[in-house]
Design an enzyme around this catalytic site. Sequence first.
Site, PDB file in Angstrom:
ATOM      1  N   ASP A   1      -4.695   9.955   9.876  1.00 43.98           N
ATOM      2  CA  ASP A   1      -3.378   9.451  10.248  1.00 43.98           C
ATOM      3  C   ASP A   1      -2.902   9.969  11.586  1.00 43.98           C
ATOM      4  O   ASP A   1      -3.066  11.138  11.923  1.00 43.98           O
ATOM      5  CB  ASP A   1      -2.352   9.793   9.161  1.00 43.98           C
ATOM      6  CG  ASP A   1      -2.539   8.917   7.935  1.00 43.98           C
ATOM      7  OD1 ASP A   1      -2.655   7.691   8.123  1.00 43.98           O
ATOM      8  OD2 ASP A   1      -2.607   9.444   6.823  1.00 43.98           O
TER       9      ASP A   1
ATOM     10  N   GLU B   1       0.880  -1.155   0.000  1.00 43.37           N
ATOM     11  CA  GLU B   1       0.000   0.000   0.000  1.00 43.37           C
ATOM     12  C   GLU B   1       0.927   1.217   0.000  1.00 43.37           C
ATOM     13  O   GLU B   1       1.667   1.441   0.940  1.00 43.37           O
ATOM     14  CB  GLU B   1      -0.828  -0.073   1.289  1.00 43.37           C
ATOM     15  CG  GLU B   1      -1.903   0.924   1.445  1.00 43.37           C
ATOM     16  CD  GLU B   1      -2.551   0.803   2.834  1.00 43.37           C
ATOM     17  OE1 GLU B   1      -2.565  -0.294   3.435  1.00 43.37           O
ATOM     18  OE2 GLU B   1      -3.013   1.830   3.323  1.00 43.37           O
TER      19      GLU B   1
END
Lengths: 418, 274
Positions: B67, B56
């Site tokens: 995040d 990924e």
Amino acid sequence: MNRRVNQASLPDPSGHFDIFGGRYVPEALVAALDQLDAEFTRANADPDFWAELNRLRREYSGRPTPLTEVPRFAAHCGRARVLLKREDLNHTGSHKINNVLGQALLTKRMGKTRVIAETGAGQHGVATATAAALMGLECRVYMGKVDTDRQALNVARMQLLGAEVVAVESGSQTLKDAMNEAMRDWVATVDDTHYLIGTVAGAHPFPKIVREFQRVISTEIAEQMTERFGQLPDAVCACVGGGSNALGTFADFIDTPQVALYGFEAGGDGVETGRHAASIQGGSVGVLHGMRTYVLQDADGQTMDSHSISAGLDYPGVGPEHAWLAATGRADYEAVTDTEAMAAFQLLCRTEGIMPAIESAHALAGVMRLGQRLAVEQPDATPLIVACLSGRGDKDVATAISYFGLPGHPDLYTGGQA
Amino acid sequence: MSVTSSAAAISAARASGRAALIGYLPVGFPSVAGSLAALSTLCGADGSSEGVDLVEIGMPYSDPVMDGPVIQRAGTRALARGVRTTDVFAAVEAVRAAGKPAVVMTYWNLVDRYGVDAFARDLANAGGSGLITPDLIPDEAGEWLAASDAYGLDRVFLVSPSSTDERISMTAQAARGWLYATAVMGVTGTRSASSDAAPKLVERIRSLAPGLPIGVGLGVSNGDQAAEIGRFADAVIVGSALIKPLLVADDAGTPEDLSGLRTVVADLVQGVRR
């Protein structure tokens, strides 16, 4: 594009204002956004909810706020008569309390016990901390490190009110990064926490809900103008960062085309310099903080840092309904530089004895420009212009001292010391 | 579906009786060249391990709301060092050259700005399998659904413990390849223990969307956790734990040092084979 859309029907059920708005968020937040939308819809139809909110507005916040005519200031605005909608006289010193009281009541209705908020200048953070104290909610406020430094007074106010203030050190360390951090908190705490967004931005239903809680500004303007002048204003003006005081000022007039709508964005050093926060004037359509709107972005779509002397307008996006109002041409948006805003700040202090927030001074500078322009375009007319004075300037005294180079000591001494 | 699709990598692991391992690294950190070297290590191309089954590749973004601090820090440095959107295609090619399939994880504005159709075209040309879209839900994905159809790309949407059954079904319908199940309510980052929300969520997805492979991520930090998640998920997704050693090397002034990354990859590769 000038297509005719009845504003009362917007946003559509999926949260779009034509191409703007929507929900560009992690799936983890969708359930909470749906819950909020459903609760708002129920509350909006519940007379008890509005009775309680109106009681708080009246007895706690001090509404209705006055509409003050300012003739000595208006002498610098062409032939216009200028009236200020005094949101600065609300409890906590700005229009932010209008939205916060509504959302705090929604928080209680949803059975949540904690609120989080982002703040730029600190006005929304102070308002949120205030409502949290009033209603017994736990409160954490995210604020960019740059802003905690330049708005130390508001940091202390929030702490005194029992809120926890988190200085956000990522990215540009301003309002946009505070929003990112609040979103990250919310993704993890959504079960018991409401994200009390302070402006008409973010994912659906926030732009709609915040507009409805700020609508009272234009409703009162319409009543006060009708009572005093027997007519609506020719134009209403407001500063635009995320755009909540502006949308509150516009809301009741959007479907009344004879009232012109003007939004004044933060032009910083000037839109042409690239150092500004004027998303509509100097940005392009993109996605930020859950919405499609005008964004300050580079060629790759990375958000660019915004620049403004006003912490509350220092944001690289704008609420999606403003994007729609700009794209359809219903409202006009112009940029006001730091220099113009600070000149208007000083002028209002000296001519009317009112110290505006620097955010609101952008609207005042806009009114000066508009009034002077109208005096040329329609030399026989005496337009009635209402500007939203969204907040008071006490929090900005340190900025003003440094901007104007005030000496920080008395002008004269009497002598006579031993 | 093409043989390079990310779902094929997951089924291949399943066929050998284990969960697939999906590793995340951002392009551009510690530099564009440095990230290509790190991706190669992640794929096992340097012979240090068998490598992950699927890569990924993250695109650094200025406002990464899903995040945690580790990925934020790497992304911020990558942006400061000049990473551009087009660098992601070179990263995809590097992963393909190392013999592994690649998906790109990106916040939506970067694709929106590049042009959705153009991005899909260039990703397919580089050999990419598809996109993971943390802030694009199917409700807003009309343009992406069309472009991914046109270029035969996988579209991996996220589902979370807070998703209703109705939304899980709708999201599974819109997805192609596999679904990304977020194990905890929160952002990316290593945690000491994964919650019991993950097996419950996987069970729910299986009953609502039988046959669609499920990758589980958020908070997986070592081989033991990978083994535990591999017992109920089709794929285990790891990100922050891989980036931490790269940050340590970067802080030490030796950004080319991949030894820490090798150790973590080997532990995880072992974990899903336990």
